[in-house]
Design a protein around this motif. Structure first.
Motif, short mmCIF file in Angstrom:
data_model
loop_
_atom_site.label_atom_id
_atom_site.label_comp_id
_atom_site.label_asym_id
_atom_site.label_seq_id
_atom_site.Cartn_x
_atom_site.Cartn_y
_atom_site.Cartn_z
N GLY A 17 -2.15 -6.81 -6.82
CA GLY A 17 -1.91 -6.23 -8.14
C GLY A 17 -2.70 -4.95 -8.37
N GLU A 18 -3.94 -4.94 -7.90
CA GLU A 18 -4.76 -3.74 -8.04
C GLU A 18 -4.20 -2.60 -7.20
N VAL A 19 -3.72 -2.93 -6.00
CA VAL A 19 -3.10 -1.91 -5.15
C VAL A 19 -1.86 -1.36 -5.83
N ARG A 20 -1.01 -2.25 -6.35
CA ARG A 20 0.21 -1.80 -7.05
C ARG A 20 -0.14 -0.89 -8.22
N ASP A 21 -1.13 -1.27 -9.00
CA ASP A 21 -1.51 -0.46 -10.16
C ASP A 21 -2.02 0.92 -9.75
N LEU A 22 -2.71 1.00 -8.62
CA LEU A 22 -3.19 2.30 -8.14
C LEU A 22 -2.04 3.19 -7.66
N LEU A 23 -1.05 2.55 -7.05
CA LEU A 23 0.06 3.32 -6.46
C LEU A 23 1.14 3.69 -7.47
N ASP A 24 1.32 2.87 -8.49
CA ASP A 24 2.45 3.08 -9.40
C ASP A 24 2.12 2.60 -10.80
N THR A 25 1.91 3.51 -11.69
CA THR A 25 1.60 3.15 -13.08
C THR A 25 2.87 2.92 -13.91
N THR A 26 4.04 3.21 -13.33
CA THR A 26 5.30 3.07 -14.08
C THR A 26 5.87 1.66 -14.02
N GLY A 27 5.41 0.86 -13.07
CA GLY A 27 5.95 -0.49 -12.90
C GLY A 27 7.18 -0.55 -12.03
N ALA A 28 7.58 0.56 -11.42
CA ALA A 28 8.77 0.58 -10.57
C ALA A 28 8.53 -0.11 -9.23
N LEU A 29 7.28 -0.15 -8.79
CA LEU A 29 6.93 -0.78 -7.52
C LEU A 29 6.66 -2.26 -7.78
N SER A 30 7.39 -3.12 -7.09
CA SER A 30 7.25 -4.55 -7.38
C SER A 30 6.02 -5.14 -6.69
N TYR A 31 5.47 -6.14 -7.32
CA TYR A 31 4.31 -6.87 -6.80
C TYR A 31 4.66 -7.46 -5.44
N SER A 32 5.85 -8.06 -5.32
CA SER A 32 6.22 -8.71 -4.06
C SER A 32 6.34 -7.70 -2.92
N THR A 33 6.75 -6.49 -3.21
CA THR A 33 6.82 -5.45 -2.17
C THR A 33 5.43 -5.13 -1.66
N VAL A 34 4.46 -5.04 -2.56
CA VAL A 34 3.08 -4.77 -2.17
C VAL A 34 2.52 -5.93 -1.35
N VAL A 35 2.79 -7.17 -1.79
CA VAL A 35 2.33 -8.35 -1.06
C VAL A 35 2.91 -8.36 0.35
N THR A 36 4.20 -8.08 0.47
CA THR A 36 4.85 -8.05 1.78
C THR A 36 4.23 -6.98 2.67
N THR A 37 3.99 -5.82 2.12
CA THR A 37 3.39 -4.72 2.89
C THR A 37 1.99 -5.10 3.34
N LEU A 38 1.18 -5.67 2.44
CA LEU A 38 -0.18 -6.08 2.80
C LEU A 38 -0.16 -7.19 3.85
N THR A 39 0.77 -8.13 3.72
CA THR A 39 0.88 -9.21 4.70
C THR A 39 1.22 -8.66 6.08
N ARG A 40 2.14 -7.72 6.13
CA ARG A 40 2.50 -7.11 7.42
C ARG A 40 1.34 -6.33 8.01
N LEU A 41 0.60 -5.61 7.18
CA LEU A 41 -0.58 -4.88 7.66
C LEU A 41 -1.63 -5.85 8.17
N HIS A 42 -1.75 -7.00 7.52
CA HIS A 42 -2.70 -8.03 7.96
C HIS A 42 -2.27 -8.59 9.31
N GLU A 43 -0.99 -8.86 9.48
CA GLU A 43 -0.46 -9.37 10.75
C GLU A 43 -0.69 -8.37 11.89
#
Length: 132
Positions: A39-65
């Motif tokens: 959520g903090e990453v999403r808020d830093l990247l997009d203040t408009t709310g257009a970027l979904s939380y699940s998209t950020v979670v998926t991206t972070l999960t892939r980076l972790h993998e």
């Protein structure tokens, strides 16, 4: 988090280039200097709310993998930290693409041939530094 230009009525916003969001997420983690929740990453990247939380979670999960970020449990969520910077992520991707080809010679030759004169000179300089 796409192009800032308004889209004509009825059209979808332009899609990001592959890897763009991952690089932006990674840069946000590097800049933060401390672990962040999705959520903090999403808020830093997009203040408009257009970027979904699940998209950020998926991206972070892939980076972790890919072992580019680490994560630690924080309640029901995870906090993520960068272990590499965006140039390291790009280099990792380039290495993965190279590994997908059996014969590296032709791939590297075409890559070098496609470089601008400035980038080719930089590559020669970097290779020269490795020889020392």
């Amino acid at each position: 988090m796409t192009d800032d230009r308004p889209e004509p009525a009825g059209q979808q916003p332009a899609r990001r280039l592959p890897g763009t969001l991952a690089a932006q997420v990674l840069q946000a983690l590097v800049d933060a200097g401390s672990p962040l929740t999705p959520g903090e990453v999403r808020d830093l990247l997009d203040t408009t709310g257009a970027l979904s939380y699940s998209t950020v979670v998926t991206t972070l999960t892939r980076l972790h993998e890919k072992e580019v970020v680490t994560r630690e449990r924080d309640g029901r969520a995870f906090r993520y930290s960068a272990v590499a910077d965006p140039p390291a992520l790009t280099a990792w991707r380039m290495g993965r693409l190279l590994e997908s080809e059996e014969d590296h010679g032709p791939v590297l030759a075409r890559f070098v041939d496609s470089l601008s004169a400035k980038d080719e000179q930089l590559l020669r300089q970097l290779l020269g530094e490795l020889d020392k």
